[in-house]
Scaffold this active site. Structure first.
Site, PDB file in Angstrom:
ATOM      1  N   LYS A  80      -3.753  -1.522  15.796  1.00  0.00           N
ATOM      2  CA  LYS A  80      -4.391  -0.769  14.794  1.00  0.00           C
ATOM      3  C   LYS A  80      -5.473   0.149  15.528  1.00  0.00           C
ATOM      4  O   LYS A  80      -5.777   1.216  15.031  1.00  0.00           O
ATOM      5  CB  LYS A  80      -5.013  -1.618  13.643  1.00  0.00           C
ATOM      6  CG  LYS A  80      -3.857  -2.391  12.956  1.00  0.00           C
ATOM      7  CD  LYS A  80      -3.343  -1.214  12.096  1.00  0.00           C
ATOM      8  CE  LYS A  80      -1.772  -1.204  11.807  1.00  0.00           C
ATOM      9  NZ  LYS A  80      -1.242  -0.372  10.941  1.00  0.00           N
ATOM     10  N   THR A  96      -0.617  -8.482  -0.272  1.00  0.00           N
ATOM     11  CA  THR A  96       0.461  -7.737   0.190  1.00  0.00           C
ATOM     12  C   THR A  96       1.419  -8.741   0.829  1.00  0.00           C
ATOM     13  O   THR A  96       0.675  -9.624   1.600  1.00  0.00           O
ATOM     14  CB  THR A  96       0.462  -6.369   1.009  1.00  0.00           C
ATOM     15  OG1 THR A  96       0.042  -6.590   2.086  1.00  0.00           O
ATOM     16  CG2 THR A  96      -0.436  -5.467   0.191  1.00  0.00           C
ATOM     17  N   ASP A 142      14.396   2.607  10.681  1.00  0.00           N
ATOM     18  CA  ASP A 142      13.379   1.560  11.551  1.00  0.00           C
ATOM     19  C   ASP A 142      12.435   2.664  12.366  1.00  0.00           C
ATOM     20  O   ASP A 142      12.936   3.281  12.988  1.00  0.00           O
ATOM     21  CB  ASP A 142      14.281   0.806  12.467  1.00  0.00           C
ATOM     22  CG  ASP A 142      13.358  -0.084  13.485  1.00  0.00           C
ATOM     23  OD1 ASP A 142      12.069  -0.034  13.358  1.00  0.00           O
ATOM     24  OD2 ASP A 142      14.086  -0.854  14.104  1.00  0.00           O
ATOM     25  N   ILE A 162       0.838  -1.361  -0.053  1.00  0.00           N
ATOM     26  CA  ILE A 162       0.006   0.061   0.018  1.00  0.00           C
ATOM     27  C   ILE A 162       0.680   1.327   0.028  1.00  0.00           C
ATOM     28  O   ILE A 162       0.549   2.117  -0.673  1.00  0.00           O
ATOM     29  CB  ILE A 162      -0.904  -0.082   0.824  1.00  0.00           C
ATOM     30  CG1 ILE A 162      -1.798  -1.120   1.074  1.00  0.00           C
ATOM     31  CG2 ILE A 162      -1.624   1.213   1.535  1.00  0.00           C
ATOM     32  CD1 ILE A 162      -2.673  -1.393   2.321  1.00  0.00           C
ATOM     33  N   TYR A 194      -1.909  -7.079  16.734  1.00  0.00           N
ATOM     34  CA  TYR A 194      -2.071  -6.448  15.367  1.00  0.00           C
ATOM     35  C   TYR A 194      -3.447  -5.739  15.557  1.00  0.00           C
ATOM     36  O   TYR A 194      -3.196  -4.573  15.445  1.00  0.00           O
ATOM     37  CB  TYR A 194      -2.080  -7.265  14.170  1.00  0.00           C
ATOM     38  CG  TYR A 194      -2.345  -6.570  12.911  1.00  0.00           C
ATOM     39  CD1 TYR A 194      -1.165  -5.847  12.206  1.00  0.00           C
ATOM     40  CD2 TYR A 194      -3.612  -6.629  12.364  1.00  0.00           C
ATOM     41  CE1 TYR A 194      -1.300  -5.051  11.152  1.00  0.00           C
ATOM     42  CE2 TYR A 194      -3.724  -5.854  11.042  1.00  0.00           C
ATOM     43  CZ  TYR A 194      -2.692  -5.094  10.524  1.00  0.00           C
ATOM     44  OH  TYR A 194      -3.097  -4.442   9.391  1.00  0.00           O
TER      45      TYR A 194
HETATM   46  N1  LIG Z   1      -2.866  -5.804   3.424  1.00  0.00           N
HETATM   47  C1  LIG Z   1      -3.727  -5.767   4.029  1.00  0.00           C
HETATM   48  O1  LIG Z   1      -4.821  -6.532   3.675  1.00  0.00           O
HETATM   49  C2  LIG Z   1      -4.041  -4.589   4.964  1.00  0.00           C
HETATM   50  C3  LIG Z   1      -5.131  -4.487   5.618  1.00  0.00           C
HETATM   51  C4  LIG Z   1      -5.379  -3.614   6.580  1.00  0.00           C
HETATM   52  C5  LIG Z   1      -4.314  -2.746   6.709  1.00  0.00           C
HETATM   53  N2  LIG Z   1      -3.116  -2.896   6.381  1.00  0.00           N
HETATM   54  C6  LIG Z   1      -2.153  -1.873   6.747  1.00  0.00           C
HETATM   55  O2  LIG Z   1      -1.597  -1.121   5.664  1.00  0.00           O
HETATM   56  C7  LIG Z   1      -0.346  -0.731   5.727  1.00  0.00           C
HETATM   57  C8  LIG Z   1       0.773  -1.281   4.866  1.00  0.00           C
HETATM   58  O3  LIG Z   1       0.539  -2.827   4.869  1.00  0.00           O
HETATM   59  P1  LIG Z   1       0.799  -3.480   3.484  1.00  0.00           P
HETATM   60  O4  LIG Z   1       0.015  -4.749   3.424  1.00  0.00           O
HETATM   61  O5  LIG Z   1       1.165  -2.782   2.497  1.00  0.00           O
HETATM   62  O6  LIG Z   1       2.099  -4.333   3.970  1.00  0.00           O
HETATM   63  P2  LIG Z   1       3.544  -4.644   3.381  1.00  0.00           P
HETATM   64  O7  LIG Z   1       4.323  -5.805   4.066  1.00  0.00           O
HETATM   65  O8  LIG Z   1       3.614  -4.781   1.750  1.00  0.00           O
HETATM   66  O9  LIG Z   1       4.143  -3.149   3.654  1.00  0.00           O
HETATM   67  C9  LIG Z   1       4.800  -2.820   5.088  1.00  0.00           C
HETATM   68  C10 LIG Z   1       6.002  -1.976   4.688  1.00  0.00           C
HETATM   69  O10 LIG Z   1       6.464  -1.319   6.216  1.00  0.00           O
HETATM   70  C11 LIG Z   1       7.619  -1.639   6.322  1.00  0.00           C
HETATM   71  N3  LIG Z   1       8.273  -1.599   7.562  1.00  0.00           N
HETATM   72  C12 LIG Z   1       7.943  -2.735   8.358  1.00  0.00           C
HETATM   73  N4  LIG Z   1       8.422  -2.501   9.587  1.00  0.00           N
HETATM   74  C13 LIG Z   1       9.015  -1.414   9.602  1.00  0.00           C
HETATM   75  C14 LIG Z   1       9.817  -0.568  10.304  1.00  0.00           C
HETATM   76  N5  LIG Z   1      10.358  -1.016  11.817  1.00  0.00           N
HETATM   77  N6  LIG Z   1      10.507   0.595   9.811  1.00  0.00           N
HETATM   78  C15 LIG Z   1      10.230   1.024   8.567  1.00  0.00           C
HETATM   79  N7  LIG Z   1       9.483   0.321   7.834  1.00  0.00           N
HETATM   80  C16 LIG Z   1       8.910  -0.870   8.259  1.00  0.00           C
HETATM   81  C17 LIG Z   1       8.263  -3.019   5.470  1.00  0.00           C
HETATM   82  O11 LIG Z   1       9.448  -3.075   5.098  1.00  0.00           O
HETATM   83  C18 LIG Z   1       7.285  -2.771   4.164  1.00  0.00           C
HETATM   84  O12 LIG Z   1       7.646  -2.154   3.268  1.00  0.00           O
HETATM   85  C19 LIG Z   1      -0.081  -1.324   7.206  1.00  0.00           C
HETATM   86  O13 LIG Z   1      -0.156  -0.268   8.173  1.00  0.00           O
HETATM   87  C20 LIG Z   1      -1.063  -2.234   7.532  1.00  0.00           C
HETATM   88  O14 LIG Z   1      -1.526  -2.434   8.814  1.00  0.00           O
HETATM   89  C21 LIG Z   1      -2.829  -3.860   5.244  1.00  0.00           C
END
Ligand SMILES: NC(=O)c1ccc[n+]([C@@H]2O[C@H](COP(=O)([O-])OP(=O)(O)OC[C@H]3O[C@@H](n4cnc5c(N)ncnc54)[C@H](O)[C@@H]3O)[C@@H](O)[C@H]2O)c1
Length: 257
Positions: free
Chosen positions: A151, A182, A52, A19, A147
């Site tokens: 959230k 993702t 981080d 995302i 998680y």
């Molecule tokens: N994918 C879904 O279905 C979904 C649903 C609801 C919410 N979300 C939320 O969307 C957001 C993005 O998630 P996504 O699904 O794209 O996941 P993703 O794993 O594709 O991306 C998450 C990114 O965060 C980075 N990250 C993790 N820990 C980190 C840290 N300590 N410091 C810096 N960067 C860090 C990772 O390296 C990764 O690039 C998150 O907040 C997640 O909770 C996702």
């Protein structure tokens, strides 16, 4: 619709994947200059900082480095987060160490980012922040309780920030995605699949399709681009009267009625 963000400077945490990466692309398409913050330097064509977010000193240094490179930042999208990687029910399955690491990243990471971006935007009396939470933050999801709880904390703290920063014209909103393919989403499936007897295991696609079909009124997954569209709108001047809101982009999964 002209979103009127050409030339604005933006930070996207977690911008290297999923995302966050879609938000980076759309902000750039709309003419913003973007800095992508992630654990590793992103291969996208934008300013990129390895950070981080759980470490306040790294977040402070990343902000300084970004503003030295791009100029004043007036858009922040915080997408970086992790799942526990464990099967979530009963919640006692989850080791205590997983709770603390997850809260360091998902809750303190947000707090750290808020502590650098909030005062800077407030002093300049301009800014918009969008924090990516989740539908799991509203329903006590058993899939991954730490998680889910983290959230909920994101939604609640974003509301505190929105109230604090409103007087200086800075807006703060939260976007809650539903189901998006993702690496993070896949890790939730993996934790579930690892617990299932071999003959009952579903593939990631089957597991997701079954869940979406059962729970989502529109009956489909969301894409990273679906989420990015709402996020970038909220960052823009077209959303200038929207603050303190929690917007679900989830095909109607969560409805308050
Ligand atoms: N994918 C879904 O279905 C979904 C649903 C609801 C919410 N979300 C939320 O969307 C957001 C993005 O998630 P996504 O699904 O794209 O996941 P993703 O794993 O594709 O991306 C998450 C990114 O965060 C980075 N990250 C993790 N820990 C980190 C840290 N300590 N410091 C810096 N960067 C860090 C990772 O390296 C990764 O690039 C998150 O907040 C997640 O909770 C996702």
């Amino acid at each position: 619709m002209n979103l009127d963000i050409t030339g604005r400077n933006a930070v996207v945490t977690g911008g290297a994947s999923g995302i966050g990466a879609a938000v980076v692309r759309l902000l750039q398409e709309e003419g913003a200059k973007v800095s992508c913050w992630d654990l590793v330097v992103s291969d996208q064509a934008c300013h990129s900082v390895a950070v981080d977010i759980a470490q306040l000193d790294q977040v402070e240094a990343a902000w300084q480095e970004t503003e030295a490179h791009l100029g004043p930042v007036s858009i922040l999208v915080h997408a970086a987060a992790i799942g526990s990687g464990h099967f979530g029910f009963p919640y006692t399955n989850i080791p205590m160490s997983a709770w603390s690491r997850l809260f360091d990243v998902n809750v303190m990471g947000m707090v750290n980012v808020a502590h650098v971006a909030g005062p800077a935007m407030s002093n300049r009396r301009q800014g918009a922040m969008v924090f990516i939470s989740s539908v799991a933050g509203q329903i006590g999801s058993q899939t991954d309780p730490p998680y889910s709880a983290s959230k909920a904390a994101n939604i609640n703290f974003a509301q505190c920030m929105a109230k604090d920063l409103a007087a200086s014209g800075v807006r703060v909103n939260t976007v809650c995605p539903g189901m998006v393919r993702t690496p993070l989403n896949r890790s939730v499936w993996q934790a579930w699949a690892d617990q299932q007897p071999q003959e009952q295991r579903l593939t990631y696609e089957q597991w997701g399709d079954e869940k979406v079909g059962r729970m989502v009124p529109l009956g489909r997954w969301q894409s990273p681009e679906d989420i990015a569209s709402t996020v970038v709108f909220l960052c823009s001047e077209r959303a200038s009267e929207i603050t303190g809101q929690t917007i679900n982009v989830d095909g109607g999964f969560v409805m308050h009625w």
